[in-house]
Design an enzyme around this catalytic site. Structure first.
Site, PDB file in Angstrom:
ATOM      1  CG  ASN A  63      -8.269  -1.953  12.199  1.00  0.00           C
ATOM      2  OD1 ASN A  63      -7.306  -2.561  11.738  1.00  0.00           O
ATOM      3  ND2 ASN A  63      -8.834  -0.946  11.566  1.00  0.00           N
ATOM      4  CG  HIS A 117      -5.418  -2.638   8.876  1.00  0.00           C
ATOM      5  ND1 HIS A 117      -5.337  -1.271   8.938  1.00  0.00           N
ATOM      6  CD2 HIS A 117      -4.158  -3.076   9.130  1.00  0.00           C
ATOM      7  CE1 HIS A 117      -4.099  -0.914   9.198  1.00  0.00           C
ATOM      8  NE2 HIS A 117      -3.371  -1.973   9.321  1.00  0.00           N
ATOM      9  CG  ASP A 173      -0.279  -0.400   2.500  1.00  0.00           C
ATOM     10  OD1 ASP A 173       0.935  -0.157   2.643  1.00  0.00           O
ATOM     11  OD2 ASP A 173      -0.956  -0.960   3.377  1.00  0.00           O
TER      12      ASP A 173
HETATM   13  P1  PGA Z   1       2.770  -2.032  12.311  1.00  0.00           P
HETATM   14  O1  PGA Z   1       1.561  -1.972  11.293  1.00  0.00           O
HETATM   15  O2  PGA Z   1       3.758  -3.014  11.763  1.00  0.00           O
HETATM   16  O3  PGA Z   1       3.323  -0.638  12.336  1.00  0.00           O
HETATM   17  O4  PGA Z   1       2.214  -2.454  13.623  1.00  0.00           O
HETATM   18  C1  PGA Z   1       1.003  -3.148  10.820  1.00  0.00           C
HETATM   19  C2  PGA Z   1      -0.210  -2.832   9.997  1.00  0.00           C
HETATM   20  O5  PGA Z   1      -0.898  -1.824  10.284  1.00  0.00           O
HETATM   21  O6  PGA Z   1      -0.508  -3.593   9.071  1.00  0.00           O
END
Ligand code: PGA
Length: 289
Positions: free
Chosen positions: A152, A154, A78
């Site tokens: 959450n 995602h 993304d």
């Molecule tokens: P993070 O993010 O590695 O910074 O915890 C993971 C994500 O939001 O997919």
């Protein structure tokens, strides 16, 4: 089938993840009889930084060859879309392009053009997303998707409630994601975090021949628990991996804490090698630490 591996800390998670990533790459390249490329979807975020560091270190030590790196093709999961009137991306210091250059790409001998990231400055975003999908298909599809999980649930920027067959496109960030990312990457400034992004679709991620999901820290325990133990639902996008043919979770003990608690004895302890979910058919879990 889903497998769950638990390592003792984030460094051990990175090491195990690189073992999987390199092992899967060697197999994929062998299957392609020396002609093809090793096609990977890659994440940004705080979790994969150690994995990238470990890959770079192993390459520096000669344990990963230049040829292996030269045959990797990567597509990031993304990229942020700037709010109207804001600084031009993708060269913003918090763009995913910048993140990947800073933590990974510049340290390894990738082939020219090997590292694709969705371009938020493209004149036609629909065309950009379709072209992204097409470039994966032309290359023979994703051999492996390395993904993180949001608090959450995602995956990439596919927020609840996501469609299992969604394609790459424009998405809106959930408020929890905005606040998580503000905290980690934007000095707590909610306004500085773009509210939209371009994200690889869940359908595209699920089409990868292998998925590795990495998570570390207590903040991920609930999302990990829900995605493994809960129903398969777009309300918890990571739960959709329960139906994937070859998905491995690599967790530290904190991210796995709810799974461990559920499987532990009355003393709260779990012997090494204990299955995390003894009774569930179709699951294979092992505890490494
Ligand atoms: P993070 O993010 O590695 O910074 O915890 C993971 C994500 O939001 O997919």
């Amino acid at each position: 089938m889903m497998q769950i591996k638990v390592a003792k800390d984030p460094l051990a998670v990175a090491s195990m993840t690189v073992d999987f990533l390199v092992g899967a790459g060697e197999k994929a390249l062998k299957r392609k009889e020396g002609k093809g490329t090793y096609n990977l979807a890659l994440p940004t975020g705080s979790t994969p930084i150690e994995t990238y560091r470990e890959l770079i270190e192993r390459h520096n030590q000669g344990r990963i060859s230049d040829d292996f790196i030269a045959r990797m093709r990567t597509w990031n999961l993304d990229e942020y879309l700037p709010d109207p009137g804001r600084e031009v991306w993708p060269h913003h210091e918090q763009s995913h392009r910048t993140f990947m250059e800073r933590h990974f790409f510049r340290f390894l001998p990738f082939a020219p053009g090997a590292n694709r990231i969705l371009d938020p400055a493209a004149a036609d975003l629909g065309e950009e997303c379709r072209g992204y999908e097409q470039s994966i298909a032309v290359q023979g599809g994703l051999d492996l998707a390395l993904v993180g999980i949001g608090t959450n649930g995602h995956v990439a920027f596919n927020e609840p409630r996501a469609d299992a067959d969604s394609h790459t496109g424009v998405v809106h960030l959930a408020p929890t994601t905005v606040s998580d990312n503000a905290e980690k990457f934007f000095k707590g400034d909610l306004n500085a975090v773009p509210k939209q992004a371009l994200s690889m679709g869940l359908g595209t991620i699920l089409s990868a021949r292998k998925v590795i999901l990495i998570a570390t820290g207590h903040a991920k325990a609930v999302a990990v628990g829900a995605s493994v133990l809960g129903p398969v639902t777009g309300w918890c996008p990571a739960s959709l991996f329960q139906n994937h043919a070859d998905c491995t979770y690599v967790l530290d003990t904190e991210a796995a804490s709810l799974l461990i608690k559920r499987a532990a004895g009355p003393d709260g302890r779990l012997a090494p090698g204990t299955s995390l979910l003894r009774s569930e058919a179709g699951f294979s879990h092992s505890l490494i630490c």
